[in-house]
Design a protein around this motif. Structure first.
Motif, PDB file in Angstrom:
ATOM      1  N   ASN A 110       0.798  -1.109   0.081  1.00  0.00           N
ATOM      2  CA  ASN A 110      -0.032  -0.077  -0.030  1.00  0.00           C
ATOM      3  C   ASN A 110       0.895   1.194   0.051  1.00  0.00           C
ATOM      4  OD1 ASN A 110      -2.768   1.013   0.094  1.00  0.00           O
ATOM      5  ND2 ASN A 110      -2.298   1.756   1.961  1.00  0.00           N
ATOM      6  N   SER A 111       2.020   1.124   0.717  1.00  0.00           N
ATOM      7  CA  SER A 111       2.813   2.262   0.615  1.00  0.00           C
ATOM      8  C   SER A 111       3.297   2.614  -0.829  1.00  0.00           C
ATOM      9  CB  SER A 111       4.142   1.968   1.530  1.00  0.00           C
ATOM     10  OG  SER A 111       3.589   2.253   2.900  1.00  0.00           O
ATOM     11  N   ALA A 112       3.773   1.305  -1.311  1.00  0.00           N
ATOM     12  CA  ALA A 112       4.185   1.642  -2.717  1.00  0.00           C
ATOM     13  C   ALA A 112       3.100   2.039  -3.678  1.00  0.00           C
ATOM     14  CB  ALA A 112       4.799   0.091  -3.400  1.00  0.00           C
ATOM     15  N   PHE A 113       1.890   1.548  -3.544  1.00  0.00           N
ATOM     16  CA  PHE A 113       0.727   2.292  -4.214  1.00  0.00           C
ATOM     17  C   PHE A 113       0.632   3.676  -3.942  1.00  0.00           C
ATOM     18  CE2 PHE A 113      -3.621   3.188  -3.710  1.00  0.00           C
ATOM     19  CZ  PHE A 113      -3.950   3.246  -4.875  1.00  0.00           C
ATOM     20  N   ARG A 114       0.621   3.988  -2.973  1.00  0.00           N
ATOM     21  CA  ARG A 114       0.421   5.742  -2.515  1.00  0.00           C
ATOM     22  C   ARG A 114       1.453   6.326  -3.085  1.00  0.00           C
ATOM     23  NH1 ARG A 114      -1.341   5.300   4.148  1.00  0.00           N
ATOM     24  NH2 ARG A 114      -3.668   4.712   3.489  1.00  0.00           N
ATOM     25  N   LEU A 115       2.887   6.060  -3.168  1.00  0.00           N
ATOM     26  CA  LEU A 115       3.904   6.394  -3.762  1.00  0.00           C
ATOM     27  C   LEU A 115       3.638   7.002  -5.368  1.00  0.00           C
ATOM     28  CD1 LEU A 115       7.666   6.028  -3.141  1.00  0.00           C
ATOM     29  CD2 LEU A 115       6.761   6.551  -5.339  1.00  0.00           C
ATOM     30  N   LEU A 116       3.072   5.764  -5.865  1.00  0.00           N
ATOM     31  CA  LEU A 116       2.905   5.814  -7.186  1.00  0.00           C
ATOM     32  C   LEU A 116       1.729   6.698  -7.473  1.00  0.00           C
ATOM     33  CD1 LEU A 116       3.217   2.049  -8.134  1.00  0.00           C
ATOM     34  CD2 LEU A 116       4.753   3.933  -8.897  1.00  0.00           C
ATOM     35  N   MET A 117       0.727   6.856  -6.865  1.00  0.00           N
ATOM     36  CA  MET A 117      -0.411   7.617  -6.880  1.00  0.00           C
ATOM     37  C   MET A 117      -0.173   9.212  -6.420  1.00  0.00           C
ATOM     38  SD  MET A 117      -2.887   5.770  -8.135  1.00  0.00           S
ATOM     39  CE  MET A 117      -4.354   6.624  -8.151  1.00  0.00           C
ATOM     40  N   GLU A 118       0.597   9.383  -5.654  1.00  0.00           N
ATOM     41  CA  GLU A 118       0.595  10.886  -5.042  1.00  0.00           C
ATOM     42  C   GLU A 118       1.668  11.380  -5.912  1.00  0.00           C
ATOM     43  OE1 GLU A 118       1.602  10.167  -1.074  1.00  0.00           O
ATOM     44  OE2 GLU A 118      -0.414   9.562  -0.623  1.00  0.00           O
ATOM     45  N   LYS A 119       2.544  10.737  -6.648  1.00  0.00           N
ATOM     46  CA  LYS A 119       3.528  11.174  -7.538  1.00  0.00           C
ATOM     47  C   LYS A 119       3.283  10.864  -8.796  1.00  0.00           C
ATOM     48  CE  LYS A 119       7.210  11.989  -4.061  1.00  0.00           C
ATOM     49  NZ  LYS A 119       8.484  11.773  -3.873  1.00  0.00           N
ATOM     50  N   ARG A 120       2.056  10.752  -9.273  1.00  0.00           N
ATOM     51  CA  ARG A 120       1.627  10.420 -10.694  1.00  0.00           C
ATOM     52  C   ARG A 120       2.224  11.083 -11.555  1.00  0.00           C
ATOM     53  NH1 ARG A 120      -2.161   7.230 -13.116  1.00  0.00           N
ATOM     54  NH2 ARG A 120      -2.799   6.459 -11.082  1.00  0.00           N
ATOM     55  N   GLY A 121       2.752  10.758 -12.787  1.00  0.00           N
ATOM     56  CA  GLY A 121       3.611  11.416 -13.713  1.00  0.00           C
ATOM     57  C   GLY A 121       5.068  11.498 -13.523  1.00  0.00           C
ATOM     58  N   GLU A 122       5.265  11.454 -12.281  1.00  0.00           N
ATOM     59  CA  GLU A 122       6.972  11.536 -11.855  1.00  0.00           C
ATOM     60  C   GLU A 122       7.418  10.122 -11.342  1.00  0.00           C
ATOM     61  OE1 GLU A 122       9.612  13.159  -8.227  1.00  0.00           O
ATOM     62  OE2 GLU A 122       7.794  13.602  -8.507  1.00  0.00           O
ATOM     63  N   ALA A 123       6.755   9.509 -10.635  1.00  0.00           N
ATOM     64  CA  ALA A 123       7.284   8.190 -10.018  1.00  0.00           C
ATOM     65  C   ALA A 123       7.027   6.994 -11.088  1.00  0.00           C
ATOM     66  CB  ALA A 123       6.264   7.558  -8.828  1.00  0.00           C
ATOM     67  N   LYS A 124       8.098   6.016 -10.807  1.00  0.00           N
ATOM     68  CA  LYS A 124       8.261   5.300 -11.963  1.00  0.00           C
ATOM     69  C   LYS A 124       7.961   3.763 -11.175  1.00  0.00           C
ATOM     70  CE  LYS A 124      11.028   7.164 -15.579  1.00  0.00           C
ATOM     71  NZ  LYS A 124      12.081   7.339 -16.434  1.00  0.00           N
ATOM     72  N   LEU A 125       7.438   2.786 -11.528  1.00  0.00           N
ATOM     73  CA  LEU A 125       7.254   1.515 -11.142  1.00  0.00           C
ATOM     74  C   LEU A 125       8.496   0.500 -11.923  1.00  0.00           C
ATOM     75  CD1 LEU A 125       6.087  -0.691  -9.434  1.00  0.00           C
ATOM     76  CD2 LEU A 125       4.076  -0.736 -11.211  1.00  0.00           C
ATOM     77  N   ILE A 126       9.458   0.101 -11.174  1.00  0.00           N
ATOM     78  CA  ILE A 126      10.342  -0.979 -11.996  1.00  0.00           C
ATOM     79  C   ILE A 126      10.209  -2.363 -11.386  1.00  0.00           C
ATOM     80  CG2 ILE A 126      12.885  -1.207 -12.614  1.00  0.00           C
ATOM     81  CD1 ILE A 126      13.227   1.867 -12.091  1.00  0.00           C
ATOM     82  N   ALA A 127      10.272  -3.151 -12.209  1.00  0.00           N
ATOM     83  CA  ALA A 127      10.372  -4.499 -11.757  1.00  0.00           C
ATOM     84  C   ALA A 127      11.645  -5.208 -12.431  1.00  0.00           C
ATOM     85  CB  ALA A 127       9.092  -5.526 -12.541  1.00  0.00           C
ATOM     86  N   ILE A 128      12.085  -5.639 -11.516  1.00  0.00           N
ATOM     87  CA  ILE A 128      13.493  -6.510 -11.830  1.00  0.00           C
ATOM     88  C   ILE A 128      13.053  -7.478 -12.782  1.00  0.00           C
ATOM     89  CG2 ILE A 128      15.484  -7.624 -10.952  1.00  0.00           C
ATOM     90  CD1 ILE A 128      15.197  -6.006  -8.331  1.00  0.00           C
ATOM     91  N   HIS A 129      11.995  -8.216 -12.473  1.00  0.00           N
ATOM     92  CA  HIS A 129      11.488  -9.326 -13.485  1.00  0.00           C
ATOM     93  C   HIS A 129      10.070  -9.552 -13.201  1.00  0.00           C
ATOM     94  CE1 HIS A 129      11.520 -12.908 -11.038  1.00  0.00           C
ATOM     95  NE2 HIS A 129      12.635 -12.570 -10.725  1.00  0.00           N
ATOM     96  N   LYS A 130       9.189  -9.859 -13.836  1.00  0.00           N
ATOM     97  CA  LYS A 130       8.000 -10.429 -13.881  1.00  0.00           C
ATOM     98  C   LYS A 130       7.554 -11.872 -13.868  1.00  0.00           C
ATOM     99  CE  LYS A 130       3.961  -7.761 -14.859  1.00  0.00           C
ATOM    100  NZ  LYS A 130       3.247  -6.974 -15.734  1.00  0.00           N
ATOM    101  N   GLY A 131       8.466 -12.443 -13.204  1.00  0.00           N
ATOM    102  CA  GLY A 131       8.339 -14.106 -13.228  1.00  0.00           C
ATOM    103  C   GLY A 131       7.053 -14.398 -12.540  1.00  0.00           C
ATOM    104  N   ARG A 132       6.233 -15.284 -13.047  1.00  0.00           N
ATOM    105  CA  ARG A 132       4.949 -15.803 -12.501  1.00  0.00           C
ATOM    106  C   ARG A 132       5.284 -16.753 -11.146  1.00  0.00           C
ATOM    107  NH1 ARG A 132       2.889 -18.230 -17.824  1.00  0.00           N
ATOM    108  NH2 ARG A 132       4.975 -18.651 -17.731  1.00  0.00           N
ATOM    109  N   TYR A 133       6.066 -17.459 -11.190  1.00  0.00           N
ATOM    110  CA  TYR A 133       6.324 -18.335 -10.137  1.00  0.00           C
ATOM    111  C   TYR A 133       7.812 -19.207 -10.607  1.00  0.00           C
ATOM    112  CZ  TYR A 133       4.974 -21.495 -14.073  1.00  0.00           C
ATOM    113  OH  TYR A 133       4.982 -22.315 -15.481  1.00  0.00           O
ATOM    114  N   MET A 134       8.075 -19.833  -9.416  1.00  0.00           N
ATOM    115  CA  MET A 134       9.460 -20.576  -9.547  1.00  0.00           C
ATOM    116  C   MET A 134       9.436 -21.768  -8.584  1.00  0.00           C
ATOM    117  SD  MET A 134      10.927 -18.194  -6.412  1.00  0.00           S
ATOM    118  CE  MET A 134       9.776 -17.735  -5.011  1.00  0.00           C
ATOM    119  N   GLN A 135      10.402 -22.707  -8.907  1.00  0.00           N
ATOM    120  CA  GLN A 135      10.252 -24.003  -8.009  1.00  0.00           C
ATOM    121  C   GLN A 135      11.412 -23.821  -6.869  1.00  0.00           C
ATOM    122  OE1 GLN A 135      11.621 -27.222 -10.677  1.00  0.00           O
ATOM    123  NE2 GLN A 135      10.803 -28.936  -9.213  1.00  0.00           N
TER     124      GLN A 135
END
Length: 207
Positions: A110-135
């Motif tokens: 939720n803290s991450a969500f709020r940052l993205l919303m409150e700094k919309r247009g500036e804040a970036k969301l960066i995923a190191i990867h988007k793996g669905r699952y792992m063994q």
């Protein structure tokens, strides 16, 4: 390898590759271990490897952060944080997500969500990867970071920048480190989408 157990025959296969004279790089999406920890784990499994041969999505993410002068909120494991200890995280203007099960609770997401919303247009969301699952070492599958990245994308409306496999830029950087062309390289992996498909998508052979 799965956890701390090497795939049967992997060390012998690596030895044969070395003896053939080809250049080798270890290209990994692992985000739960720092580079130092990952190197130590591979050495403990008797892999003949130099630390400089590892090209990780963590390292690529750090390069991205430095190049773009970002100050990220870090949703990373304690081990991975070791690789970001010199990164400025004061007054964050971005969110960086890796595999961090202990950080994927409501309060931190939720803290991450709020940052993205409150700094919309500036804040970036960066995923190191988007793996669905792992063994895991018990043979069972567990959630990767992809579902949590998608949740933040859905809630905030901010599309994530993906750093690691299967992104072409990640493979291209690995090729640069090897001083090799795509058609000269072969990617050997255990994920048909992120390893094999990603490699083939930028012109490498994939096995």
């Amino acid at each position: 390898h799965i956890g701390s157990k090497a795939v049967s025959g992997a060390q012998v296969a690596l030895k044969r590759l070395r003896e053939s004279g080809v250049k080798v790089a270890f290209v990994t999406n692992t985000t739960k271990d720092s580079k130092r920890a990952l190197y130590g784990k591979l050495k403990a499994m008797d892999f003949a490897i130099d630390k400089g041969e590892i090209w990780s999505s963590l390292e690529a993410a750090k390069t991205c952060i430095l190049e773009q002068k970002l100050r990220p909120m870090l949703l990373l494991s304690d081990s991975a944080l070791e690789d970001f200890k010199d990164i400025d995280t004061q007054d964050p203007n971005s969110v960086l997500v890796g595999l961090a099960p202990s950080k994927f609770d409501y309060a931190q997401l939720n803290s991450a969500f709020r940052l993205l919303m409150e700094k919309r247009g500036e804040a970036k969301l960066i995923a190191i990867h988007k793996g669905r699952y792992m063994q895991k070492s018990d043979g069972r599958l567990s959630l990767g970071p992809g579902g949590f990245v998608s949740a933040l994308e859905y809630a905030s409306g901010v599309e994530a920048t993906i750093i690691g496999k299967p992104e072409s830029s990640f493979f291209e950087k690995a090729l640069q480190r090897l001083d090799a062309k795509a058609e000269e390289a072969v990617m050997i992996g255990d994920d048909v989408r992120d390893d094999v498909g990603g490699a083939q998508g930028c012109g490498l052979n994939g096995i």
